[in-house]
Design a protein around this motif. Structure first.
Motif, PDB file in Angstrom:
ATOM      1  N   GLY A 132       0.818  -1.213   0.000  1.00 57.17           N
ATOM      2  CA  GLY A 132       0.000   0.000   0.000  1.00 57.17           C
ATOM      3  C   GLY A 132       0.845   1.254   0.000  1.00 57.17           C
ATOM      4  O   GLY A 132       0.561   2.222  -0.723  1.00 57.17           O
ATOM      5  N   ARG A 133       1.925   1.250   0.779  1.00 59.66           N
ATOM      6  CA  ARG A 133       2.829   2.416   0.813  1.00 59.66           C
ATOM      7  C   ARG A 133       3.492   2.655  -0.553  1.00 59.66           C
ATOM      8  O   ARG A 133       3.630   3.790  -0.994  1.00 59.66           O
ATOM      9  CB  ARG A 133       3.917   2.218   1.871  1.00 59.66           C
ATOM     10  N   HIS A 135       2.317   1.768  -3.507  1.00 60.27           N
ATOM     11  CA  HIS A 135       1.291   2.323  -4.408  1.00 60.27           C
ATOM     12  C   HIS A 135       1.018   3.790  -4.076  1.00 60.27           C
ATOM     13  O   HIS A 135       0.840   4.616  -4.976  1.00 60.27           O
ATOM     14  CB  HIS A 135      -0.009   1.515  -4.308  1.00 60.27           C
ATOM     15  N   GLU A 136       1.000   4.102  -2.802  1.00 59.10           N
ATOM     16  CA  GLU A 136       0.791   5.473  -2.358  1.00 59.10           C
ATOM     17  C   GLU A 136       1.882   6.394  -2.913  1.00 59.10           C
ATOM     18  O   GLU A 136       1.599   7.497  -3.390  1.00 59.10           O
ATOM     19  CB  GLU A 136       0.794   5.489  -0.828  1.00 59.10           C
ATOM     20  N   TRP A 141      -3.913   5.606  -5.889  1.00 55.78           N
ATOM     21  CA  TRP A 141      -4.745   5.663  -4.695  1.00 55.78           C
ATOM     22  C   TRP A 141      -5.654   4.453  -4.525  1.00 55.78           C
ATOM     23  O   TRP A 141      -5.797   3.941  -3.404  1.00 55.78           O
ATOM     24  CB  TRP A 141      -5.556   6.961  -4.675  1.00 55.78           C
ATOM     25  N   SER A 144      -3.593   1.484  -3.552  1.00 58.79           N
ATOM     26  CA  SER A 144      -3.094   1.703  -2.196  1.00 58.79           C
ATOM     27  C   SER A 144      -4.182   1.417  -1.169  1.00 58.79           C
ATOM     28  O   SER A 144      -3.969   0.681  -0.205  1.00 58.79           O
ATOM     29  CB  SER A 144      -2.599   3.142  -2.055  1.00 58.79           C
TER      30      SER A 144
END
Length: 158
Positions: A132-133, A135-136, A141, A144
């Motif tokens: 997730g980080r 992708h962030e 979004w 993430s």
């Protein structure tokens, strides 16, 4: 004789936890040497993992990646797949630290697939959070949020 390398690695971990990374690195270096001299592949892989992770923390990414990839390959060679997955995740973490988020995502997804197949729930939660980080960081979004949500659900189940 290879157990000496394990003791040195443990001592290095204690020093690293205490914030003495210089002493920890010295102990990891010695552990790699002892494990190499005694041809103890398991102790060598563990020492390489510890040294590689610390090198990455210290910003020495190329050297850290070299150690971590060698540790992963050795863990696979001696049939310790869970340890190999841990090394794979550490490799992804280094790519993330180097801002190569696309490569980190690729590796996290590979690790996540293997963790799911092995039923490693706790590890999945951590990998999903790291995914997730990444992708962030790429401003992805939806991906993430999906990774964070799945990480949260697993964490709550645990």
């Amino acid at each position: 004789p290879g157990l000496e390398a394990g003791v040195l690695t443990c001592e290095g971990t204690i020093r690293e936890t205490a914030g003495d990374n210089t002493k920890a690195r010295d102990l990891y270096e010695r552990a790699v040497g002892v494990a190499t001299e005694t041809s103890d592949k398991e102790m060598l892989a563990g020492a390489l993992f510890s040294r590689g992770y610390l090198l990455g923390v210290q910003g020495q990414y190329a050297a850290g990646l070299t150690d971590l990839k060698r540790a992963q390959a050795t863990f696979e060679e001696i049939n310790l797949p869970d340890h190999a997955l841990t090394a794979l995740n550490a490799i992804a973490i280094l790519y993330n630290r180097m801002s190569d988020y696309a490569q980190a995502i690729h590796i996290y997804e590979r690790a996540l697939k293997a963790q799911r197949e092995a039923g490693m729930r706790r590890e999945q939660a951590v990998t999903l959070h790291n995914l997730g980080r990444a992708h962030e960081n790429l401003l992805e979004w939806d991906a993430s949020q999906k990774a964070f949500q799945e990480s949260l659900e697993i964490s709550q189940d645990l």
